[in-house]
Design an enzyme around this catalytic site. Structure first.
Site, PDB file in Angstrom:
ATOM      1  N   LYS A  91       0.634  -1.209   0.100  1.00  0.00           N
ATOM      2  CA  LYS A  91       0.083  -0.209   0.088  1.00  0.00           C
ATOM      3  C   LYS A  91       0.522   1.404   0.143  1.00  0.00           C
ATOM      4  CE  LYS A  91      -1.925   2.743   3.125  1.00  0.00           C
ATOM      5  NZ  LYS A  91      -2.186   4.089   2.331  1.00  0.00           N
TER       6      LYS A  91
ATOM      7  N   CYS B 162      13.149  10.980   7.349  1.00  0.00           N
ATOM      8  CA  CYS B 162      13.072  10.382   8.702  1.00  0.00           C
ATOM      9  C   CYS B 162      14.303  10.556   9.617  1.00  0.00           C
ATOM     10  CB  CYS B 162      12.797   8.796   8.812  1.00  0.00           C
ATOM     11  SG  CYS B 162      13.789   8.059   7.484  1.00  0.00           S
TER      12      CYS B 162
ATOM     13  N   GLU C  49       8.768  15.318  16.215  1.00  0.00           N
ATOM     14  CA  GLU C  49       9.286  15.554  14.980  1.00  0.00           C
ATOM     15  C   GLU C  49       8.558  16.393  13.869  1.00  0.00           C
ATOM     16  OE1 GLU C  49       8.262  11.969  12.459  1.00  0.00           O
ATOM     17  OE2 GLU C  49      10.175  12.037  11.730  1.00  0.00           O
TER      18      GLU C  49
ATOM     19  N   GLU D 167       9.653   0.824  10.715  1.00  0.00           N
ATOM     20  CA  GLU D 167      10.691   2.218  10.387  1.00  0.00           C
ATOM     21  C   GLU D 167      10.118   3.434  10.664  1.00  0.00           C
ATOM     22  OE1 GLU D 167      13.694   1.800   9.504  1.00  0.00           O
ATOM     23  OE2 GLU D 167      13.759  -0.400   8.592  1.00  0.00           O
TER      24      GLU D 167
HETATM   25  P1  NDP Z   1       1.983   7.916   8.396  1.00  0.00           P
HETATM   26  O1  NDP Z   1       2.120   7.139   9.633  1.00  0.00           O
HETATM   27  O2  NDP Z   1       0.919   8.833   8.587  1.00  0.00           O
HETATM   28  O3  NDP Z   1       1.609   6.993   7.114  1.00  0.00           O
HETATM   29  C1  NDP Z   1       2.335   5.866   6.718  1.00  0.00           C
HETATM   30  C2  NDP Z   1       1.542   4.941   5.922  1.00  0.00           C
HETATM   31  O4  NDP Z   1       0.843   4.411   6.800  1.00  0.00           O
HETATM   32  C3  NDP Z   1       0.565   5.646   4.686  1.00  0.00           C
HETATM   33  O5  NDP Z   1       0.599   4.555   3.868  1.00  0.00           O
HETATM   34  C4  NDP Z   1      -0.697   5.705   5.621  1.00  0.00           C
HETATM   35  O6  NDP Z   1      -1.564   5.751   4.777  1.00  0.00           O
HETATM   36  C5  NDP Z   1      -0.499   4.226   6.380  1.00  0.00           C
HETATM   37  N1  NDP Z   1      -1.385   4.451   7.492  1.00  0.00           N
HETATM   38  C6  NDP Z   1      -1.878   5.622   8.223  1.00  0.00           C
HETATM   39  N2  NDP Z   1      -2.753   5.068   9.005  1.00  0.00           N
HETATM   40  C7  NDP Z   1      -2.767   3.722   9.057  1.00  0.00           C
HETATM   41  C8  NDP Z   1      -3.440   2.646   9.956  1.00  0.00           C
HETATM   42  N3  NDP Z   1      -4.364   3.170  10.917  1.00  0.00           N
HETATM   43  N4  NDP Z   1      -3.460   1.468   9.621  1.00  0.00           N
HETATM   44  C9  NDP Z   1      -2.409   1.019   8.696  1.00  0.00           C
HETATM   45  N5  NDP Z   1      -1.817   2.140   7.816  1.00  0.00           N
HETATM   46  C10 NDP Z   1      -1.983   3.333   8.075  1.00  0.00           C
HETATM   47  O7  NDP Z   1       3.165   8.699   7.915  1.00  0.00           O
HETATM   48  P2  NDP Z   1       3.598   9.727   6.768  1.00  0.00           P
HETATM   49  O8  NDP Z   1       2.919   9.275   5.564  1.00  0.00           O
HETATM   50  O9  NDP Z   1       2.913  11.048   7.354  1.00  0.00           O
HETATM   51  O10 NDP Z   1       5.038   9.727   6.895  1.00  0.00           O
HETATM   52  C11 NDP Z   1       5.901  10.371   7.517  1.00  0.00           C
HETATM   53  C12 NDP Z   1       6.469   9.491   8.501  1.00  0.00           C
HETATM   54  O11 NDP Z   1       7.119   8.667   8.201  1.00  0.00           O
HETATM   55  C13 NDP Z   1       7.440  10.421   9.443  1.00  0.00           C
HETATM   56  O12 NDP Z   1       7.058  10.319  10.856  1.00  0.00           O
HETATM   57  C14 NDP Z   1       8.603   9.727   9.311  1.00  0.00           C
HETATM   58  O13 NDP Z   1       9.844  10.046  10.026  1.00  0.00           O
HETATM   59  C15 NDP Z   1       8.368   8.612   8.851  1.00  0.00           C
HETATM   60  N6  NDP Z   1       9.493   7.706   7.982  1.00  0.00           N
HETATM   61  C16 NDP Z   1      10.374   7.036   8.388  1.00  0.00           C
HETATM   62  C17 NDP Z   1      11.378   6.272   7.678  1.00  0.00           C
HETATM   63  C18 NDP Z   1      12.392   5.372   8.351  1.00  0.00           C
HETATM   64  O14 NDP Z   1      13.160   4.766   7.739  1.00  0.00           O
HETATM   65  N7  NDP Z   1      12.389   5.274   9.827  1.00  0.00           N
HETATM   66  C19 NDP Z   1      11.545   6.616   6.468  1.00  0.00           C
HETATM   67  C20 NDP Z   1      10.574   7.647   5.790  1.00  0.00           C
HETATM   68  C21 NDP Z   1       9.428   8.042   6.724  1.00  0.00           C
HETATM   69  P3  NDP Z   1      -2.401   7.107   4.046  1.00  0.00           P
HETATM   70  O15 NDP Z   1      -1.270   8.118   4.375  1.00  0.00           O
HETATM   71  O16 NDP Z   1      -2.543   6.585   2.540  1.00  0.00           O
HETATM   72  O17 NDP Z   1      -3.619   7.176   4.554  1.00  0.00           O
END
Ligand code: NDP
Length: 497
Positions: free
Chosen positions: A181, A290, A391, A256
């Site tokens: 997804k 991140c 963050e 992650e």
């Molecule tokens: P989110 O946690 O909001 O979303 C990440 C993914 O999870 C999206 O596909 C989102 O779907 C999905 N999602 C949201 N809610 C749910 C749920 N209840 N159940 C299952 N899946 C869900 O993060 P962001 O998209 O805002 O990304 C930013 C974050 O990602 C930052 O905190 C960053 O630090 C972290 N990150 C970490 C990395 C690492 O390697 N540690 C690398 C890159 C980013 P949708 O948005 O489509 O609704």
């Protein structure tokens, strides 16, 4: 460009080898963050769509159409995918910029890394693995690695292509089938990646993609009993929710998550190198990274000089649309995220911090329709402030002062996160000493950000569980089986007969 836009005008999901609309035909607009234009419409996947993808992946796994192939054959598919990514590099780069907003330069690096990641895992999977053990005769004990099964892969919007590949390449290499997804905000390059999977002829049901909202589609993936593992990259709050959801079916979980990473600058560092990397550490990807070095800690004897030079350079960063080759920093990914970052800037002021530069949305120079924010620096901050602890995920950095090594380490480790960290010093022993005290999974000495397919990526503390990339990233997607072979076939004689 027009042709590119036509090609992505309407996206579809990829389920069991077929391109599908969502079951209820609903879609959601996909926006170019540089100008607010709708560039595409993506299916609003439902629980039924997620289940169709899960069942397809389950069937493909259980029938062994992928895991049953010799590793060499799986590898040859992955090599072909890498070649196709190279072939479509220009298209992928422009699509990534259009959808996520990052500069063409940044997107180009991501595309190159994506191809390299497929090649890395294609090579790795054909190498020896497993162990044998010398145990009591007449038994031969050994360990083999096997795929976990159906893997649910959920990724964020900041590296739409690369984060997808970091999960897809190792999971497929290991012989799993996948339900993937993308973020609802950035589904464009993931869709192109799945076109490539179709083009190279991945067997039906091996790689499935469902679009739609996280709380609907993502939640179904994390909770469904036919999914054996969930690998998630995203925010820490969502990661905690996924871990709880996955617990009901005892799925393997790999997370992650976010970070608030320290970048420690000692007075004996090469000054201009430290300033330069510190800028790169926070403003690359407009801070939506991140591992961003979002807390700069500077030794007090050079603090004022550092802040002045850093702010001077930050002001010169050319902010603009990612598709302008002269742009150095693009927009934030969405209006929603822009509002969040601006709220944090307001919060910083309310908390009593001082803005040394930036602090505003950019609306001049034709950027008013996009989601641009000035490179922003906060000083006069205290460790307990929310802008230091949380963050922000934007071009906003706090610069703190420290007295000595001990205080630097205390401040550096003083958040719930533990993803990354850097140290700048010309004293090699001090550099390593400080790095060893950092409670972080990814670290640099006299550098910040570069990472490699060979090396593990992931965090300590609330920055996650498990590792991506390298041999560690492959092992995440493998089960370990103990096999004991009795070489002398006769009764054990434990009970009398
Ligand atoms: P989110 O946690 O909001 O979303 C990440 C993914 O999870 C999206 O596909 C989102 O779907 C999905 N999602 C949201 N809610 C749910 C749920 N209840 N159940 C299952 N899946 C869900 O993060 P962001 O998209 O805002 O990304 C930013 C974050 O990602 C930052 O905190 C960053 O630090 C972290 N990150 C970490 C990395 C690492 O390697 N540690 C690398 C890159 C980013 P949708 O948005 O489509 O609704």
């Amino acid at each position: 460009m027009v042709e590119l836009k036509n090609r992505i005008a309407k996206l579809k999901m990829f389920i069991n080898g077929e391109w599908k609309d969502s079951e209820n035909k609903e879609t959601r607009p996909v926006i170019n963050p540089a100008n607010g234009e709708v560039i595409s419409h993506a299916p609003e996947g439902t629980i039924a769509d997620a289940r169709a993808a899960i069942y397809a992946a389950r069937k493909a796994f259980d029938e062994g159409v992928w895991s049953g192939l010799p590793a060499q054959e799986r590898a040859s598919y992955l090599f072909k995918i890498a070649d196709k990514i190279d072939e479509y590099a220009d298209e992928l780069t422009h699509l990534e910029t259009m959808d996520n907003g990052k500069t063409l330069r940044e997107a180009g690096f991501d595309v190159g890394d994506a191809a390299a990641c497929f090649r890395y895992y294609a090579g790795l999977i054909t190498k020896p693995d497993g162990y044998t053990y010398h145990v009591a005769d007449p038994v031969q004990a050994m360990v083999v690695r096997e795929p976990v099964g159906v893997c649910g892969l959920i990724v964020p919007w900041n590296y739409p292509l690369l984060m997808s590949v970091w999960k897809i390449a190792p999971s497929l290499a290991a012989g799993n089938t996948i339900v993937f997804k993308p973020s609802e905000v950035t589904p464009v390059t993931p869709k192109k990646l799945f076109e490539i999977f179709e083009e190279v002829g991945l067997p039906k049901g091996v790689a499935n993609m469902v679009m739609g909202a996280g709380p609907v589609v993502g939640n179904e993936i994390a909770s469904h009993p036919e999914v054996d593992m969930v690998s998630f990259t995203g925010g820490t709050k969502t990661g905690k929710h996924i871990m709880k959801t996955a617990a009901d079916t005892m799925k393997k979980v790999s997370l992650e998550l976010g970070g608030k990473s320290p970048n420690i600058i000692f007075a004996d560092a090469d000054f201009e190198t430290a300033v330069d990397y510190a800028l790169f550490g926070i403003y690359a990807g407009a801070g939506q990274v991140c591992s961003a070095g979002s807390r700069i800690l500077v030794e007090e004897t050079i603090y004022d000089q550092f802040v002045a030079r850093f702010a001077e350079r930050a002001k010169q960063i050319k902010v603009g649309p990612g598709n302008d080759p002269s742009t150095e920093m693009g927009p934030l990914v969405s209006k929603e995220h822009l509002d969040k970052v601006l709220r944090y800037i307001e919060l910083g002021k309310q908390e009593g911090a001082t803005i040394a530069c930036g602090g505003n949305r950019i609306v001049s120079g034709g950027l008013d329709k996009g989601y641009f924010v000035e490179p922003t620096v906060f000083v006069d901050v205290k460790q307990e402030m929310r802008i230091v602890q949380e963050e922000i995920f934007g071009p906003v950095v706090v610069i703190q002062k420290f007295k000595d090594e001990k205080e630097a380490i205390k401040l550096a480790n003083g958040t719930v996160y533990g993803l990354a960290g850097g140290v700048f010093t010309n004293d090699g022993a001090k550099g390593l000493r400080v790095i060893k005290k950092l409670r972080s999974g990814i670290t640099w000495v006299n550098s910040y950000h570069p990472t490699y397919n060979e090396a593990p990526w992931g965090g300590y503390k609330q920055s996650g569980i498990g590792r991506s990339l390298g041999t560690f990233g492959l092992e995440e997607f493998q089960e370990i089986k103990q096999i004991n072979i009795n070489l002398q076939v006769e009764p054990i004689g434990w009970f009398s007969n």
